[in-house]
Motif scaffolding. Structure first.
Motif, PDB file in Angstrom:
ATOM      1  N   LEU A  88       1.689  -9.155  -0.645  1.00  0.00           N
ATOM      2  CA  LEU A  88       1.235  -9.689   0.559  1.00  0.00           C
ATOM      3  C   LEU A  88       0.669  -8.767   1.501  1.00  0.00           C
ATOM      4  O   LEU A  88      -0.569  -9.117   2.141  1.00  0.00           O
ATOM      5  CB  LEU A  88       2.198 -10.329   1.607  1.00  0.00           C
ATOM      6  CG  LEU A  88       3.133 -11.662   1.131  1.00  0.00           C
ATOM      7  CD1 LEU A  88       4.163 -12.135   1.844  1.00  0.00           C
ATOM      8  CD2 LEU A  88       2.012 -12.655   0.413  1.00  0.00           C
ATOM      9  N   MET A  89       1.000  -7.389   1.259  1.00  0.00           N
ATOM     10  CA  MET A  89       0.353  -6.475   2.172  1.00  0.00           C
ATOM     11  C   MET A  89       0.459  -5.088   1.546  1.00  0.00           C
ATOM     12  O   MET A  89       1.763  -4.750   0.961  1.00  0.00           O
ATOM     13  CB  MET A  89       0.989  -6.450   3.493  1.00  0.00           C
ATOM     14  CG  MET A  89       0.472  -5.364   4.563  1.00  0.00           C
ATOM     15  SD  MET A  89       1.233  -5.570   6.175  1.00  0.00           S
ATOM     16  CE  MET A  89       0.531  -7.380   6.856  1.00  0.00           C
ATOM     17  N   THR A  90      -0.553  -4.104   1.838  1.00  0.00           N
ATOM     18  CA  THR A  90      -0.357  -2.946   1.296  1.00  0.00           C
ATOM     19  C   THR A  90      -0.704  -2.132   2.619  1.00  0.00           C
ATOM     20  O   THR A  90      -1.630  -2.124   3.249  1.00  0.00           O
ATOM     21  CB  THR A  90      -1.344  -2.590   0.012  1.00  0.00           C
ATOM     22  OG1 THR A  90      -1.277  -3.369  -0.983  1.00  0.00           O
ATOM     23  CG2 THR A  90      -1.205  -1.178  -0.520  1.00  0.00           C
ATOM     24  N   ILE A  91       0.168  -0.829   2.774  1.00  0.00           N
ATOM     25  CA  ILE A  91      -0.058  -0.073   3.777  1.00  0.00           C
ATOM     26  C   ILE A  91      -0.251   1.435   3.212  1.00  0.00           C
ATOM     27  O   ILE A  91       0.630   1.702   2.355  1.00  0.00           O
ATOM     28  CB  ILE A  91       1.130  -0.087   4.802  1.00  0.00           C
ATOM     29  CG1 ILE A  91       1.250  -1.560   5.603  1.00  0.00           C
ATOM     30  CG2 ILE A  91       0.966   0.961   5.882  1.00  0.00           C
ATOM     31  CD1 ILE A  91       2.431  -1.467   6.319  1.00  0.00           C
ATOM     32  N   TYR A  92      -1.282   1.935   3.437  1.00  0.00           N
ATOM     33  CA  TYR A  92      -1.593   3.295   2.807  1.00  0.00           C
ATOM     34  C   TYR A  92      -2.010   4.341   3.927  1.00  0.00           C
ATOM     35  O   TYR A  92      -2.905   3.848   4.752  1.00  0.00           O
ATOM     36  CB  TYR A  92      -2.707   3.193   1.827  1.00  0.00           C
ATOM     37  CG  TYR A  92      -3.399   4.487   1.569  1.00  0.00           C
ATOM     38  CD1 TYR A  92      -2.780   5.162   0.594  1.00  0.00           C
ATOM     39  CD2 TYR A  92      -4.628   4.898   2.070  1.00  0.00           C
ATOM     40  CE1 TYR A  92      -3.372   6.325   0.160  1.00  0.00           C
ATOM     41  CE2 TYR A  92      -5.270   6.001   1.672  1.00  0.00           C
ATOM     42  CZ  TYR A  92      -4.629   6.743   0.505  1.00  0.00           C
ATOM     43  OH  TYR A  92      -5.222   7.979   0.308  1.00  0.00           O
ATOM     44  N   ASN A  93      -1.159   5.262   3.942  1.00  0.00           N
ATOM     45  CA  ASN A  93      -1.492   6.338   5.083  1.00  0.00           C
ATOM     46  C   ASN A  93      -1.332   5.817   6.569  1.00  0.00           C
ATOM     47  O   ASN A  93      -1.968   6.268   7.280  1.00  0.00           O
ATOM     48  CB  ASN A  93      -2.916   6.898   4.794  1.00  0.00           C
ATOM     49  CG  ASN A  93      -2.870   8.525   4.847  1.00  0.00           C
ATOM     50  OD1 ASN A  93      -2.122   9.040   4.322  1.00  0.00           O
ATOM     51  ND2 ASN A  93      -4.193   8.792   5.401  1.00  0.00           N
ATOM     52  N   GLY A  94      -0.545   4.939   6.662  1.00  0.00           N
ATOM     53  CA  GLY A  94      -0.082   4.209   7.783  1.00  0.00           C
ATOM     54  C   GLY A  94      -1.206   3.043   8.384  1.00  0.00           C
ATOM     55  O   GLY A  94      -0.853   2.944   9.485  1.00  0.00           O
ATOM     56  N   GLU A  95      -1.881   2.886   7.499  1.00  0.00           N
ATOM     57  CA  GLU A  95      -2.947   1.918   7.721  1.00  0.00           C
ATOM     58  C   GLU A  95      -2.856   0.603   6.797  1.00  0.00           C
ATOM     59  O   GLU A  95      -2.583   0.948   5.687  1.00  0.00           O
ATOM     60  CB  GLU A  95      -4.501   2.303   7.657  1.00  0.00           C
ATOM     61  CG  GLU A  95      -4.715   3.581   8.815  1.00  0.00           C
ATOM     62  CD  GLU A  95      -4.971   2.723  10.118  1.00  0.00           C
ATOM     63  OE1 GLU A  95      -5.093   2.030  10.361  1.00  0.00           O
ATOM     64  OE2 GLU A  95      -4.787   4.032  10.989  1.00  0.00           O
ATOM     65  N   ILE A  96      -3.082  -0.794   7.391  1.00  0.00           N
ATOM     66  CA  ILE A  96      -2.969  -1.716   6.615  1.00  0.00           C
ATOM     67  C   ILE A  96      -4.335  -2.018   5.783  1.00  0.00           C
ATOM     68  O   ILE A  96      -5.503  -2.061   6.479  1.00  0.00           O
ATOM     69  CB  ILE A  96      -2.712  -2.884   7.572  1.00  0.00           C
ATOM     70  CG1 ILE A  96      -1.614  -2.992   8.113  1.00  0.00           C
ATOM     71  CG2 ILE A  96      -2.775  -4.293   6.418  1.00  0.00           C
ATOM     72  CD1 ILE A  96      -1.061  -4.145   9.062  1.00  0.00           C
ATOM     73  N   VAL A  97      -4.326  -1.814   4.426  1.00  0.00           N
ATOM     74  CA  VAL A  97      -5.574  -1.783   3.752  1.00  0.00           C
ATOM     75  C   VAL A  97      -5.728  -2.907   2.768  1.00  0.00           C
ATOM     76  O   VAL A  97      -6.730  -3.390   2.298  1.00  0.00           O
ATOM     77  CB  VAL A  97      -5.630  -0.608   2.752  1.00  0.00           C
ATOM     78  CG1 VAL A  97      -5.492   0.987   3.483  1.00  0.00           C
ATOM     79  CG2 VAL A  97      -4.365  -0.608   1.807  1.00  0.00           C
TER      80      VAL A  97
END
Length: 574
Positions: A561-570
């Motif tokens: 449902l969601m991917t968070i990369y480097n502290g940001e929702i991408v």
């Protein structure tokens, strides 16, 4: 004795100040995640209620009450609303640009017959100019539900393909990447239209095979290194097309919850592309890259300048990829005993073993991990022998080598304990079992399958971690399928009921670790990622259901449902 009032109040102020400093976090969170099961893959606390992040670093993982102390008016809140979060998943063995190009070219991975391939090419012919190359990948004859009438050594022939594409050269890579299928036009361009006996000798390729019918004519199948007879004639791609493929690969990773990717073999052009993408701030996935062993000059250059360990943890190059045998599907895997379904054939040694030994020594001397592709039991044995030789020759340089064998699918029983003894990491793609096991027994026979194929639990119990993945584009990037295969050992349609060799399946916890912390370990990165631990990078994957608790027959319905990369929702599916 009573203290003077002034002294008493001064001490009280100091006490209150010290108390407030000890209980109020010094840091302020930019992101706070809570409201659902959070699996950390941390040995100290396996689950937490909340995670606080500052910029791209995890500040805190623990109770919601404690995490909220990091919250300010500016903190972004993510309420999981019962959804499940894990560390960001790591694809432990794939081909990043192959993933991107698979979305640009003909994607044949879901084809179930030769006729479907012909139909796909026929449609493509309508949209291209005469003479333009048609490229694709993903077909696998062992997965077809309907077999063509004419076959040679277990493969289709080019005649029907050539009929629908007379004016366009066509080259379609096998799903494994270890064989290819060319039409008559492509073979004409390569000078292989008619192979007399002299012609056959002329075009023989060490470590490969041009398949021919009973009359000596090429069937269109080029196995292993013989593929270069065709591929060297395919026009080079454009810079614009490369960038597009890269961007499509990044987007595919984000859709699938992949925040890290071990890229198994890249050359100098790809390195230059990645550097450009990093400069342009488009490197929104963490790439851990292996230099291709086919280019000795490239290896020499990198030995001289040493590994690139990126302080931003987005582009790291510190390993070498060697392709030492072929794939089981194309009967290119190098075996100790002949193929059960092709007597007298043992597969292919696609890279000389002296070069493996030389590379192992050079890797140790120059700080490079060596990652060798080996599927067959002989290839695995030969590589372990060369690694062991290098370790014995340079014992002072072996303390933290983390050499790997990529795939390690079929092992001789005597070689299984050697992985832990030598500290060699098996990078094994569990989903290959789901796709291959039903027909792999035809290649190897029951005894070899049961004693040495896909030996996950035995390897784990010996004390060595397993790096998981999909080998994309050999298989779809979808990590859910590979996790399901890891703990069920079933095909993706749920067969057989008890799983293949069920004693070798992983637990769900082991499977998740193989996609996170153990994958990070396989890239020397376990101190910065792979678990939800304070101080590590803020990479997370959020799913629609609980991976650890959902019923087995509902597991494949899991969605990212969601991917968070480097502290940001991408990536946000909603």
């Amino acid at each position: 004795m009573r203290l003077p009032s002034a002294v008493f109040y001064q001490l009280l102020v100091v006490f209150l100040f010290m108390f407030s400093c000890s209980t109020t976090p010094k840091e302020e969170a930019t992101l706070l995640i809570y409201g659902g099961p959070i699996y950390t893959v941390d040995s100290i606390q396996s689950t937490v209620e909340a995670v606080a992040v500052k910029d791209n670093i995890i500040l805190f993982a623990g109770s919601l009450d404690e995490a909220e102390k990091f919250k300010t008016k500016e903190t972004k809140l993510v309420d999981l609303e019962g959804k499940t979060m894990t560390p960001g998943l790591i694809e432990g063995h794939g081909h990043f640009m192959g993933l991107g190009y698979n979305e640009l070219n003909l994607d044949l991975i879901n084809t179930t017959s030769y006729q479907e391939i012909i139909d796909a090419v026929a449609e493509k012919v309508k949209t291209v100019e005469p003479g333009e190359w048609i490229l694709g990948r993903g077909w696998h004859q062992s997965k077809w539900t309907v077999m063509p009438n004419q076959m040679v050594d277990g493969f289709q022939t080019h005649d029907l393909l050539s009929e629908v594409s007379p004016d366009n050269p066509v080259y379609l890579s096998h799903a494994s990447g270890h064989a290819g299928f060319a039409n008559a036009k492509a073979m004409e361009i390569a000078g292989l239209s008619i192979l007399s006996k002299e012609g056959i000798d002329k075009f023989k390729v060490e470590g490969g095979e041009v398949m021919r019918d009973d009359f000596g004519r090429p069937t269109g199948i080029f196995n292993e290194r013989a593929q270069t007879l065709i591929t060297k004639h395919i026009p080079e791609t454009t810079a614009e097309r490369e960038r597009k493929a890269f961007e499509l690969a990044v987007a595919a990773c984000q859709r699938n919850g992949i925040t890290g990717f071990h890229d198994a073999g890249i050359g100098r052009e790809t390195i230059a592309l990645y550097e450009d993408m990093k400069t342009a701030n488009k490197m929104n996935v963490r790439l851990y890259c292996m230099l291709t062993g086919w280019d000795e000059d490239l290896l020499t250059e990198w030995y001289e300048k040493g590994p690139l360990v990126d302080p931003d943890h987005t582009l790291t190059i510190r390993s070498v990829k060697l392709n030492c045998d072929g794939a089981l599907g194309s009967r290119g895997a190098w075996l100790l005993e002949e193929y059960t379904d092709r007597p007298g054939h043992f597969g292919h040694e696609t890279l000389p073993m002296p070069f493996v030994k030389e590379t192992a020594l050079n890797g140790l001397r120059n700080g490079f991990q060596v990652c060798s592709h080996a599927i067959g039991d002989r290839a695995n044995k030969e590589i372990l022998d060369r690694y062991e030789y290098a370790f014995e020759q340079l014992p002072d340089l072996t303390e933290n080598h983390r050499f790997r064998i990529e795939h390690a699918q079929h092992l001789h029983p005597d070689d299984i304990p050697r992985f832990a003894e030598l500290g060699v990491i098996p990078a094994m793609q569990a989903v290959h079992l789901s796709s291959d096991r039903s027909w792999a027994i035809d290649r190897l026979g029951e005894k070899r399958i049961k004693e040495g194929a896909y030996m996950w639990q035995t390897l784990l119990e010996s004390g060595i971690p397993i790096v998981n993945g999909t080998d994309v584009p050999v298989e779809p990037l979808n990590p859910i399928a590979s996790l399901y295969a890891s703990f069920t050992r079933k095909s993706l349609n749920g067969m057989p009921d008890e799983g293949y060799e069920p004693e070798e399946r992983m637990t769900r916890e082991q499977a998740l670790k193989s996609y996170t912390l153990d994958a990070a370990y396989g890239a020397f990165e376990e101190e910065i990622k792979g678990s939800i631990t304070a101080g590590k990078l803020a990479d997370f994957t959020i799913f629609n259901q609980d991976l650890m608790a959902i019923a087995e027959d509902e597991f494949l319905e899991t969605k990212v449902l969601m991917t968070i990369y480097n502290g940001e929702i991408v990536y946000d599916k909603n």
